[in-house]
Design an enzyme around this catalytic site. Structure first.
Site, PDB file in Angstrom:
ATOM      1  N   SER A  50       0.846  -1.201   0.000  1.00 50.41           N
ATOM      2  CA  SER A  50       0.000   0.000   0.000  1.00 50.41           C
ATOM      3  C   SER A  50       0.872   1.238   0.000  1.00 50.41           C
ATOM      4  O   SER A  50       2.040   1.186   0.384  1.00 50.41           O
ATOM      5  CB  SER A  50      -0.875   0.020   1.249  1.00 50.41           C
ATOM      6  OG  SER A  50      -0.086   0.406   2.386  1.00 50.41           O
ATOM      7  N   ASP A  51       0.313   2.353  -0.396  1.00 53.81           N
ATOM      8  CA  ASP A  51       1.038   3.598  -0.240  1.00 53.81           C
ATOM      9  C   ASP A  51       0.935   3.997   1.238  1.00 53.81           C
ATOM     10  O   ASP A  51       0.164   3.417   2.018  1.00 53.81           O
ATOM     11  CB  ASP A  51       0.465   4.679  -1.164  1.00 53.81           C
ATOM     12  CG  ASP A  51       1.484   5.776  -1.438  1.00 53.81           C
ATOM     13  OD1 ASP A  51       1.405   6.435  -2.480  1.00 53.81           O
ATOM     14  OD2 ASP A  51       2.379   5.950  -0.581  1.00 53.81           O
ATOM     15  N   ALA A  52       1.715   4.999   1.611  1.00 50.45           N
ATOM     16  CA  ALA A  52       1.845   5.367   3.032  1.00 50.45           C
ATOM     17  C   ALA A  52       0.507   5.787   3.626  1.00 50.45           C
ATOM     18  O   ALA A  52      -0.059   6.805   3.232  1.00 50.45           O
ATOM     19  CB  ALA A  52       2.848   6.511   3.149  1.00 50.45           C
ATOM     20  N   GLY A  53       0.011   4.996   4.526  1.00 48.62           N
ATOM     21  CA  GLY A  53      -1.236   5.347   5.207  1.00 48.62           C
ATOM     22  C   GLY A  53      -2.485   5.133   4.374  1.00 48.62           C
ATOM     23  O   GLY A  53      -3.606   5.399   4.809  1.00 48.62           O
ATOM     24  N   ALA A  54      -2.334   4.608   3.164  1.00 45.49           N
ATOM     25  CA  ALA A  54      -3.478   4.525   2.234  1.00 45.49           C
ATOM     26  C   ALA A  54      -4.574   3.598   2.746  1.00 45.49           C
ATOM     27  O   ALA A  54      -5.754   3.793   2.454  1.00 45.49           O
ATOM     28  CB  ALA A  54      -2.990   4.072   0.866  1.00 45.49           C
TER      29      ALA A  54
END
Ligand code: GLC
Length: 724
Positions: free
Chosen positions: A265-269
């Site tokens: 996942s992207d950061a915090g997504a």
């Protein structure tokens, strides 16, 4: 380089044996990434997680000694001593900085510029303990308001696909996991660059045909080149966030593209699925994301905290957990960290080595685009008194661009230093003129700069954006020169005109800027992008004539924000603007063509195209059937130079209207004065395919036009053929 099946099978066998010894907690730990860079968090290594094996990888920590220390402790204290993967955003260099990806794409030379940049970046990052980079970013962008246009390779699918593959090969080398290489990661899957309004993280809404024909192919190119990890995008796609979009992550990524690697996942997504309003809380977000196909969470504990319970509740299938963990262990095996979990600290001596600087300068000089050169003002002769004006002139950071990792601006060759190195300190005077984004002293400094013209033979402007004005979360609604820079150009150009002194403008920015309003006030314009550590020397190579500029635009430069989205491969519409009657697709107040077209760029010499030939004028429906296209190109000037020969096609009639032009080939060739070369392209039947209304990939029978062009607005030779 495609990863050998044998190697993957070997990795799988290793993973399966290891998993037999792992608890569910430890398995989920392999799916959890930690790090310090999420929203400016402080650096910590989560040692309390080690006894249960809850840490699988890290992002954004680096340094051989530090990482060896973390790795040693983690392997000693975790149940099965599984080494962590260390990841970092090595986007365009690690210590030695290279041109930003967008700037690199102006070179139209992926297999040298992008590949060599990635190779050096990998070597330096590997020396610091990094094994995995979150690059290449292969998002197509048709909107320069979007700050992350800086991180991609422009507006065209074919050109971006070539840069995608070349960058993966540069990072991963000939054998995945070899010393001095990095695992690549194709991001952000998918359509992130089409965010509405050019506003970062905003929604994306488009047809599935455009998704599959324009935005997906650069990811396929990365995977075909051996890329084994992929990061979905923050945005929602037609209302369903990419991070939990089963159509994208299963039907397209796994089935259509056959991707067998690891998703992260992207950061915090994952947590952001809650504000996306597709779930109520983090536990539901974890369930949605994991079941859609997100293997690793970036970052921290939501998987550790929720997946065991979701398995218990039957909402996540343990078989899916095992499949994800196997992919991650395969990835670690391919990265070679089971055999070599530590790095030799001496390897860091390669940072900023003369060889790395040489490569940085060699690739950087191939990027800037010469937009204008009235009366051959450039190149600048020896012993001319140069007045360098503008806030980028002595700025060591702006020229590096965003996402420059643990760069060291003090190592930068600024524009001023580059000009002094090349022309001699005695021939270069610098006057900043104004700040980048505006300050009280600007008016006074602009006056000083205008007064300094009297001592100059030529004025060179170094204007543009600072490195934080493009990149993530840096969309701009107004993409003109920031601050008082346009006023600076007007004032100094006026003073120059009074004294008969020519002016050259060099633009250093992370995105195309609107320059329509002032471009007639200067004699020459170089769009330099953001050139990296050796940028000053590279730009001096060009304006001195030591190197003949060879860059071509990879993204259209709009006249104004009002034209955006602005891209060359658009449809003709039913009322094309032919100037025949009032009811046409046009603006009352502005031309519809961009200020500068995709593929545009001048040289210090000229080229002539002749003898366009096709090997035949009919093509069958066999996907591998092809037509050879050849054209002669001659250097008709008195200076050696490179030309980017561009091949476009047009499918004249389609069941869905087809673009007026589509780039299907390019070749950058060096020609001595008077030299002529024959350039050859191969057009395959499958190159002509598109997704029809019923979602079938088809090459329809009918007439096609071949256009050999200098750029998307300037086709010089035409031919046609028929698909039967
Ligand atoms: C950022 C970016 C992504 C990057 C990640 C880790 O938010 O969207 O491209 O790889 O976080 O830094």
């Amino acid at each position: 380089m495609k990863i050998e099946t044998r190697k993957i099978e070997q990795a799988k066998e290793f993973a399966e044996k290891l998993m037999e010894k792992m608890t569910l907690t430890e398995k989920v730990g392999q799916l959890s990434q930690f790090g310090n860079s999420i929203y400016g968090g402080v650096e910590s290594f989560f040692e309390d997680h080690y006894p249960e094996g809850k840490v699988g990888s890290y992002l954004s920590i680096h340094g051989a000694q530090k990482l060896n220390g973390v790795q040693k402790r983690l392997m000693e204290e975790t149940p099965n001593h599984i080494p962590a993967l260390f990841a970092y955003d090595v986007i365009h260099g690690f210590k030695t900085t290279f041109p930003t990806p967008l700037t690199q794409s102006f070179s139209w030379d992926p297999w040298y510029v992008a590949k060599e940049s990635a190779k050096v970046a990998a070597k330096e990052a590997y020396a610091a303990g990094i094994r995995w980079t979150f690059a290449p970013m292969v998002d197509i962008s048709r909107d320069p308001r979007w700050g992350r246009i800086m991180e991609g390779y422009g507006e065209d699918t074919y050109l971006t696909s070539e840069f995608s593959a070349a960058t993966v090969e540069g990072f991963q080398g000939d054998e995945i996991g070899a010393e001095d290489t990095l695992l690549a990661c194709a991001k952000h899957f998918v359509t992130y660059g089409a965010c509405i309004g050019g506003r970062d993280y905003n929604s994306v809404d488009m047809s599935l045909q455009t998704l599959l024909d324009v935005y997906v192919p650069p990811f396929k190119a990365a995977f075909d080149a051996g890329c084994f990890t992929c990061m979905p995008a923050f945005n929602d796609f037609n209302g369903v966030p990419c991070t939990c979009n089963k159509y994208l992550l299963q039907d397209v990524l796994r089935k259509e593209l056959g991707f067998k690697g690891v998703t992260i996942s992207d950061a915090g997504a994952i947590a952001e699925l809650v504000p996306h309003n597709v779930c109520a809380n983090i536990k539901e977000a974890v369930e949605l994301a994991f079941n859609a196909g997100i293997d690793i969470i970036m970052a921290f504990d939501p998987y550790n905290d929720n997946i065991p319970a979701l398995v218990e509740e039957g909402k996540i299938d343990i078989k899916d957990v095992d499949a994800a963990v196997e992919r991650v262990l395969v990835l670690k095996f391919l990265a070679g960290i089971f055999e070599k979990p530590f790095v030799d600290e001496k390897k860091q001596e390669c940072f900023f080595s003369p060889e790395h600087r040489r490569v940085s300068r060699e690739v950087a000089k191939r990027c800037p685009v010469l937009l204008k050169n009235d009366n051959g003002i450039l190149p600048i002769d020896e012993n001319k008194k140069i007045l360098l004006v503008g806030p980028i002139g002595d700025d060591p950071k702006a020229i590096l661009g965003g996402w420059a990792g643990p760069c060291e601006p003090a190592q930068t060759i600024t524009v001023l230093a580059g000009l002094e190195n090349r022309f001699g300190k005695e021939n270069v005077t610098f006057s900043m003129g104004c700040s980048i984004e505006g300050s009280e002293e600007d008016n006074e400094n602009i006056k000083k700069a205008a007064d300094a013209v009297s001592e100059a033979d030529i004025v060179v402007f170094a204007v543009g954006e600072h490195s934080g004005m493009a990149g993530e979360a840096n969309s701009r609604s107004d993409i003109s020169l920031p601050g008082m820079q346009e006023k600076l150009i007007e004032a100094v150009a006026e003073a120059s005109k009074q004294k008969g002194v020519p002016c050259v403008a060099m633009i250093f920015s992370g995105r195309p800027l609107t320059i329509f309003s002032w471009r007639d006030k200067v004699d020459a314009i170089l769009f330099a992008g953001q050139l990296g550590t050796e940028g000053g020397n590279a730009i001096a190579d060009i304006i001195s004539g030591d190197y003949n500029p060879s860059g071509r635009l990879s993204c259209s430069i709009p006249c104004s924000e009002g034209q955006i989205p602005c891209y060359y491969n658009s449809l003709n519409t039913g009322r094309p603007a032919l100037g025949k009657w009032v009811f046409e697709s046009k603006y009352r107040d502005l031309q519809i063509e961009p200020a500068y077209a995709f593929g545009y760029g001048l040289s210090y010499t000229t080229f002539e195209y002749t003898d366009l030939k096709l090997s035949k004028d009919k093509m069958s429906q066999d996907p591998d059937d092809y037509i050879s296209v050849s054209v002669d190109v001659k250097n008709t000037g008195d200076r050696a130079g490179e030309e980017v020969v561009q091949l476009y096609i047009r499918d004249m009639i389609g069941s869905r209207a087809r673009p007026m032009k589509e780039l299907k080939g390019f070749d950058k060739i060096m020609l001595a004065p008077g030299e002529k070369k024959t350039v050859e392209f191969t057009l395959k039947n499958s190159d002509l395919a598109f997704t029809d209304w019923n979602m079938n990939k088809v090459t329809e029978p009918g007439n096609f036009t071949v256009m050999i062009s200098k750029n998307a607005a300037e086709s010089v030779l035409f031919a046609s053929f028929k698909v039967e």
